[in-house]
Design an enzyme around this catalytic site. Structure first.
Site, PDB file in Angstrom:
ATOM      1  N   ARG A   6      16.476  34.383  19.208  1.00  0.00           N
ATOM      2  CA  ARG A   6      15.165  34.442  19.855  1.00  0.00           C
ATOM      3  C   ARG A   6      14.679  35.886  19.847  1.00  0.00           C
ATOM      4  O   ARG A   6      15.154  36.717  20.612  1.00  0.00           O
ATOM      5  CB  ARG A   6      15.251  33.907  21.288  1.00  0.00           C
ATOM      6  CG  ARG A   6      13.903  33.640  21.945  1.00  0.00           C
ATOM      7  CD  ARG A   6      14.088  33.086  23.352  1.00  0.00           C
ATOM      8  NE  ARG A   6      14.723  31.786  23.353  1.00  0.00           N
ATOM      9  CZ  ARG A   6      14.087  30.637  23.205  1.00  0.00           C
ATOM     10  NH1 ARG A   6      12.781  30.627  23.052  1.00  0.00           N
ATOM     11  NH2 ARG A   6      14.746  29.485  23.224  1.00  0.00           N
ATOM     12  N   GLU A  61      17.066  24.081  17.335  1.00  0.00           N
ATOM     13  CA  GLU A  61      15.801  23.901  16.627  1.00  0.00           C
ATOM     14  C   GLU A  61      15.635  24.922  15.500  1.00  0.00           C
ATOM     15  O   GLU A  61      15.834  26.117  15.698  1.00  0.00           O
ATOM     16  CB  GLU A  61      14.633  24.043  17.600  1.00  0.00           C
ATOM     17  CG  GLU A  61      13.261  23.900  16.938  1.00  0.00           C
ATOM     18  CD  GLU A  61      12.135  24.429  17.799  1.00  0.00           C
ATOM     19  OE1 GLU A  61      11.088  24.802  17.237  1.00  0.00           O
ATOM     20  OE2 GLU A  61      12.297  24.496  19.035  1.00  0.00           O
ATOM     21  N   SER A  84       9.716  22.732  13.749  1.00  0.00           N
ATOM     22  CA  SER A  84       8.937  21.843  14.608  1.00  0.00           C
ATOM     23  C   SER A  84       7.703  21.444  13.818  1.00  0.00           C
ATOM     24  O   SER A  84       6.919  22.297  13.413  1.00  0.00           O
ATOM     25  CB  SER A  84       8.548  22.561  15.901  1.00  0.00           C
ATOM     26  OG  SER A  84       7.981  21.668  16.826  1.00  0.00           O
ATOM     27  N   ARG A  95       6.020  37.079  18.936  1.00  0.00           N
ATOM     28  CA  ARG A  95       5.928  36.341  20.197  1.00  0.00           C
ATOM     29  C   ARG A  95       6.527  37.175  21.322  1.00  0.00           C
ATOM     30  O   ARG A  95       7.581  37.788  21.161  1.00  0.00           O
ATOM     31  CB  ARG A  95       6.646  34.991  20.105  1.00  0.00           C
ATOM     32  CG  ARG A  95       5.974  34.036  19.127  1.00  0.00           C
ATOM     33  CD  ARG A  95       6.641  32.678  19.101  1.00  0.00           C
ATOM     34  NE  ARG A  95       6.054  31.856  18.058  1.00  0.00           N
ATOM     35  CZ  ARG A  95       6.505  30.658  17.692  1.00  0.00           C
ATOM     36  NH1 ARG A  95       7.552  30.153  18.309  1.00  0.00           N
ATOM     37  NH2 ARG A  95       5.913  29.968  16.736  1.00  0.00           N
ATOM     38  N   ARG A 154      16.480  31.817  11.745  1.00  0.00           N
ATOM     39  CA  ARG A 154      17.372  30.763  12.243  1.00  0.00           C
ATOM     40  C   ARG A 154      18.106  30.074  11.092  1.00  0.00           C
ATOM     41  O   ARG A 154      19.243  29.629  11.257  1.00  0.00           O
ATOM     42  CB  ARG A 154      16.580  29.753  13.071  1.00  0.00           C
ATOM     43  CG  ARG A 154      16.092  30.343  14.386  1.00  0.00           C
ATOM     44  CD  ARG A 154      15.628  29.304  15.369  1.00  0.00           C
ATOM     45  NE  ARG A 154      15.317  29.922  16.657  1.00  0.00           N
ATOM     46  CZ  ARG A 154      15.173  29.248  17.799  1.00  0.00           C
ATOM     47  NH1 ARG A 154      15.301  27.939  17.807  1.00  0.00           N
ATOM     48  NH2 ARG A 154      14.901  29.889  18.916  1.00  0.00           N
TER      49      ARG A 154
END
Length: 430
Positions: A277, A349, A352, A262, A391
């Site tokens: 991130r 988070e 999801s 990403r 994560r």
């Protein structure tokens, strides 16, 4: 992709849904284009009928020796041919305009999704586990002595730039073990089928799951025309791209461990420290393809599959329902699962899980044939992280940290580490 027939028959419901999302496009905008397109098609069909009738009369006029009528009819056939071509081209342009507009509009939120502007309006539905009370000030993952040699951001920056990490030794081993633990749990306990697929896909695959055309800046396009997947949702969901399956095939539940890429466009300055991130990361993804009547039930099931991973690892978490202002483009409803990170003293988070209804299926023309016969119908698709491996590593390191900088590892992970239980302050797995 939205069903134009639904918008024609339920313009008020469509407008209400878009208003909940803060989208300014209305049904009248869409139906205006649709009406113009249909008018062109109808006019082209009428012109074709006139041309056919005139073509039949040309021979009769010639046989009668009526040269004037013959020439008139022949000219009329030519005029209608040109008119048909023009109308079909105009209809094609309107159709492309309509498709382009529909392709940029987000999915309609489910009726029980809370209204809201941003993450502050999300609604917590449950929690599991009590955050550990430390008798020292807990550190963030990258500050721990146990990971200083095994989590190298400087060398990664030399190799590739910012937002990359070079893991080695015990840290790399635990990261790999987490992915294997997740995959084995999903396949042996949750009934998912493991898939190992490409991380480079064709443009139409990105379109099918909704990453294109609107969110191209969030992903990486290679010069050969392939796209690097932002998640293996793209690979797994597109297994049914342009396919008609038998109803008995459903549900299909897939999982994959893959690299994800990403660009993190628009996130400049956010979570720059550590590996929260990254441009390149790993994730164990879950995708379900279901009968329309079963998708909401499947959403709860998938959420539970992700929660179980955290419970086995002993990581406290909370599950929330995203509000309309925080949901993703293709989702009808989303559950976010947030793991407790002591170093940040907050939940972040880690998964999801979204139900998309037939939104993606329409884009990729994925259908099933009902057992009792009848016209093929669109399947429903769902996707969710089960979990984000990096994560999860952060959560394991921070929740298991000791005052001397070493890390106690979750008991559930020991079999995937050859019985090893801890990373010492010197970075050794023991």
């Amino acid at each position: 992709m939205h069903d134009i027939r639904f918008i024609r028959e339920n313009p008020d419901a469509f407008d209400a849904a878009m208003a909940r999302l803060g989208v300014s496009v209305s049904s009248s905008d869409i139906l205006g284009i649709d009406a113009g397109r249909r008018e062109k098609i109808t006019a082209a069909e009428a012109a074709q009928a006139e041309r056919n009738a005139a073509s039949k009369q040309v021979g009769a006029a010639k046989a009668k020796g009526d040269e004037a009528e013959f020439e008139r009819l022949r000219a009329l056939v030519g005029e209608k041919k040109a008119e048909i071509a023009r109308l079909e081209e105009e209809a094609k342009a309107e159709d492309a305009r309509l498709t382009e507009l529909l392709a940029t509009l987000p999915n309609m939120p489910h009726e029980d999704v809370p209204d809201g502007a941003d993450e502050n309006d999300n609604v917590e539905i449950r929690r599991w586990g009590e955050p550990r009370v430390f008798d020292f000030e807990p550190k963030e993952h990258y500050e721990l002595a146990a990971v200083q040699d095994g989590m190298d951001f400087e060398t990664a920056a030399k190799l590739a730039g910012s937002r990359f990490v070079l893991m080695s030794g015990a840290v790399a081993r635990v990261h790999r073990a987490l992915a294997q633990f997740m995959l084995d749990t999903h396949t042996t306990e949750h009934g998912l089928t493991e898939v190992n697929g490409p991380v480079m896909v064709r443009e139409e695959m990105m379109y099918g799951t909704g990453q294109l055309p609107k969110f191209g800046d969030d992903s990486y396009l290679l010069r050969e025309g392939w796209w690097l997947i932002p998640t293996s949702e793209v690979t797994l969901t597109n297994i049914v791209n342009d396919v008609i399956v038998e109803e008995g095939y459903l549900p299909r539940r897939f999982t994959a461990h893959s690299l994800c890429f990403r660009s993190e466009a628009g996130s400049a300055g956010r979570d720059t420290a550590g590996m929260l991130r990254q441009h390149q990361f790993e994730k164990v993804e879950m995708v379900s393809v279901t009968h329309p009547d079963k998708s909401m039930e499947e959403h709860e099931r998938m959420t539970r599959c992700a929660e179980v991973i955290l419970e086995k690892l002993g990581i406290p978490y909370r599950t929330i329902v995203l509000c309309t202002g925080d949901m993703g483009f293709g989702a009808r409803k989303t559950h976010d699962i947030e793991a407790w990170l002591p170093g940040q003293n907050m939940y972040r988070e880690i998964s999801s899980v979204s139900v998309c209804g037939d939104f993606q299926a329409r884009r990729m023309n994925a259908r099933f044939r009902p057992e009792g016969g009848g016209k093929p119908e669109f399947v429903h698709t769902l996707n969710g992280s089960g979990l984000a491996v990096g994560r999860c590593l952060i959560a394991v390191l921070e929740n298991g940290q000791r005052e001397d900088g070493s890390v106690d590892l979750p008991e559930a992970l020991h079999p995937w580490l050859g019985g090893k239980r801890r990373i010492t302050a010197e970075g050794t797995l023991v």
